[in-house]
Scaffold this motif. Structure first.
Motif, mmCIF file in Angstrom:
data_model
loop_
_atom_site.group_PDB
_atom_site.id
_atom_site.type_symbol
_atom_site.label_atom_id
_atom_site.label_comp_id
_atom_site.label_asym_id
_atom_site.label_seq_id
_atom_site.Cartn_x
_atom_site.Cartn_y
_atom_site.Cartn_z
ATOM 1 N N THR A 75 10.558 -29.814 -27.718
ATOM 2 C CA THR A 75 11.270 -28.639 -27.208
ATOM 3 C C THR A 75 10.503 -27.367 -27.533
ATOM 4 N N LYS A 76 9.839 -27.375 -28.688
ATOM 5 C CA LYS A 76 9.124 -26.179 -29.135
ATOM 6 C C LYS A 76 8.018 -26.584 -30.087
ATOM 7 N N ILE A 77 6.891 -25.870 -30.037
ATOM 8 C CA ILE A 77 5.786 -26.061 -30.970
ATOM 9 C C ILE A 77 5.395 -24.704 -31.534
ATOM 10 N N GLU A 78 5.367 -24.592 -32.861
ATOM 11 C CA GLU A 78 4.943 -23.359 -33.526
ATOM 12 C C GLU A 78 3.478 -23.487 -33.943
ATOM 13 N N LEU A 79 2.767 -22.371 -33.884
ATOM 14 C CA LEU A 79 1.360 -22.340 -34.256
ATOM 15 C C LEU A 79 1.134 -21.360 -35.402
ATOM 16 N N TYR A 80 0.380 -21.811 -36.388
ATOM 17 C CA TYR A 80 -0.011 -20.992 -37.532
ATOM 18 C C TYR A 80 -1.519 -21.125 -37.704
ATOM 19 N N THR A 81 -2.165 -20.070 -38.135
ATOM 20 C CA THR A 81 -3.584 -20.136 -38.477
ATOM 21 C C THR A 81 -3.768 -19.669 -39.912
ATOM 22 N N GLY A 82 -4.892 -20.068 -40.502
ATOM 23 C CA GLY A 82 -5.131 -19.673 -41.889
ATOM 24 C C GLY A 82 -6.597 -19.628 -42.246
ATOM 25 N N LEU A 99 1.470 -17.385 -35.557
ATOM 26 C CA LEU A 99 1.084 -16.780 -34.289
ATOM 27 C C LEU A 99 2.271 -16.639 -33.342
ATOM 28 N N GLY A 100 3.147 -17.617 -33.346
ATOM 29 C CA GLY A 100 4.279 -17.627 -32.423
ATOM 30 C C GLY A 100 4.618 -19.053 -32.050
ATOM 31 N N HIS A 101 5.353 -19.230 -30.955
ATOM 32 C CA HIS A 101 5.725 -20.580 -30.550
ATOM 33 C C HIS A 101 5.583 -20.767 -29.050
ATOM 34 N N LEU A 102 5.465 -22.026 -28.654
ATOM 35 C CA LEU A 102 5.413 -22.431 -27.257
ATOM 36 C C LEU A 102 6.636 -23.272 -26.952
ATOM 37 N N SER A 103 7.313 -22.974 -25.866
ATOM 38 C CA SER A 103 8.464 -23.766 -25.422
ATOM 39 C C SER A 103 8.035 -24.650 -24.260
ATOM 40 N N PHE A 104 8.474 -25.903 -24.276
ATOM 41 C CA PHE A 104 8.088 -26.862 -23.247
ATOM 42 C C PHE A 104 9.280 -27.250 -22.389
ATOM 43 N N ASP A 105 9.015 -27.400 -21.106
ATOM 44 C CA ASP A 105 10.033 -27.786 -20.140
ATOM 45 C C ASP A 105 10.407 -29.258 -20.327
ATOM 46 N N ALA A 106 11.644 -29.598 -19.980
ATOM 47 C CA ALA A 106 12.095 -30.992 -20.099
ATOM 48 C C ALA A 106 11.434 -31.898 -19.072
ATOM 49 N N ASN A 107 10.808 -31.316 -18.034
ATOM 50 C CA ASN A 107 10.008 -32.034 -17.053
ATOM 51 C C ASN A 107 10.827 -32.951 -16.152
ATOM 52 N N THR A 108 12.096 -32.648 -15.983
ATOM 53 C CA THR A 108 12.927 -33.469 -15.100
ATOM 54 C C THR A 108 12.567 -33.252 -13.631
#
Length: 293
Positions: A75-82, A99-108
Motif C-alpha cells: 500500500t505504501k513504501i517509505e524511503l530513507y537515506t543515510g 525522504l517521503g513515501h510512495l503510494s501504490f495502486d491496488a491494480n484492479t
C-alpha cells in the motif's frame, strides 16, 4: 543553459532484509534483466518489512525507481537515506533522514496484469538506502499476503571524496514533505534493462552518450540521427528479449532444434538492428556496431 547531469546506475548490495521468500531472496534485487525475479517478503509476514541497501560508494542520488509486483503490492513504501559519520563503518551508526513515501495502486483496473513503476527525483548524498514496506493490498491472487518488489534502481553520481556527514544534504529542500512525486527517467531507467536484452541495453547507453556529446557540440543533425538509431535499437532489443525468453523455455523443455532456430533469429536481429540503427561513422564497437560483444 547547461542541462543537469542525469547520472548513472549506482551499484548496491542488500545489507539487511527483515525477511524473504526463499524463492525470491533479497539478493535478486542486485540484477536488472528481463528475467529479474525480485524480492518478496515471507508468506504471512508482519508489516512493515524493511530492506537496507548499501551503495558500493557514497554518492549523490538523483533518482530512485521501484517496480512493484503485479498483485503482491504494498500500500505504501517509505524511503530513507543515510550517511555514515567520518571514520565509521557500522550501519548502526548511520544517520538517517526520511525522504517521503510512495503510494501504490491496488491494480484492479488492469486485472493485476501490469506492474507499476515508480520513478522519483531526489537530490541527496547517501551511502545507505532504507526501504520500509507497509502492508499489502488484499486481493484473491495474493493468498499469502505478500509484497514483492521486482526491481529497484538507484541513479546518481559517485561522490568525489569523503561521503561522511560533512558531505551535506544535497539541497533536498524538505525531506519529510510526504508523498514523493514520480518523474520520467532517461537511459539509466529501470525499464530499459527490464524490457531489453542486456547487450542492446549497453549499446543504447553508448549511443545516448554520443548523442549528448553531439548536442553539446550543437551538431543537431548528428544528434537526431543518433536519436533515431536509439529508437530503432529499442525496438530490436524488445524483440530480442522476447526471443530470449522463448529460447530459454525451449532449452528447459530440451527442444534444442527450436532453441537453435530461435538463436539464429536473435543473431539476425542483432546484426540487422546494429547496422540499420547506426552507420559506420558512429564508431561504437567498430564497424557499424556489431552487437555480439
Amino acid at each position: 543553459m547547461q542541462r543537469p547531469a542525469a547520472g548513472s546506475k549506482l551499484r548496491f548490495s542488500v545489507a539487511h532484509a527483515t525477511g524473504e521468500d526463499p524463492d525470491y531472496p533479497a539478493r535478486e534485487l542486485h540484477f536488472h534483466t528481463p528475467q529479474t525475479r525480485g524480492w518478496q517478503c515471507a508468506r504471512f509476514s508482519k508489516f512493515p518489512q524493511e530492506l537496507v541497501l548499501r551503495l558500493d560508494h557514497p554518492a549523490r542520488i538523483h533518482q530512485i525507481q521501484l517496480l512493484s509486483h503485479e498483485y503482491k503490492i504494498a500500500t505504501k513504501i517509505e524511503l530513507y537515506t543515510g550517511l555514515l559519520p567520518p571514520g565509521e563503518t557500522s550501519l548502526d551508526r548511520t544517520v538517517m533522514r526520511r525522504l517521503g513515501h510512495l503510494s501504490f495502486d491496488a491494480n484492479t483496473a488492469s486485472g493485476h496484469q501490469a506492474r507499476e513503476l515508480k520513478s522519483v527525483h531526489v537530490n541527496v548524498d547517501a551511502v545507505i538506502l532504507r526501504v520500509v514496506v507497509h502492508k499489502c493490498h488484499v486481493n484473491k491472487l495474493n493468498i499469502y499476503n505478500q509484497v514483492g518488489i521486482v526491481a529497484l534502481n538507484v541513479i546518481g553520481e559517485p561522490m568525489a571524496s569523503g561521503g561522511g556527514l560533512s558531505g551535506g544534504g544535497g539541497g533536498m529542500g524538505n525531506p519529510t514533505s510526504g508523498p514523493l512525486r514520480p518523474r520520467p527517467a532517461g537511459v539509466s531507467d529501470l525499464a530499459l534493462d527490464l524490457d531489453m536484452d542486456p547487450v542492446t541495453a549497453v549499446k543504447i547507453r553508448e549511443i545516448h552518450q554520443l548523442k549528448e556529446e553531439a548536442v553539446a557540440q550543437e551538431d543537431y543533425d548528428e544528434a537526431a540521427r543518433l536519436r533515431d538509431g536509439m529508437n530503432r535499437l529499442k525496438a530490436v532489443g524488445a524483440k530480442v528479449a522476447q526471443l530470449e525468453a522463448r529460447k530459454r523455455a525451449a532449452v528447459e523443455a530440451e527442444d534444442y532444434d527450436a532453441a537453435k532456430v530461435i538463436k539464429s533469429e536473435i543473431d539476425k536481429l542483432r546484426q540487422a538492428g546494429g547496422v540499420t540503427a547506426l552507420g559506420e561513422s558512429v564508431g561504437v564497437a567498430g564497424g557499424g556496431m556489431g552487437m555480439d560483444g
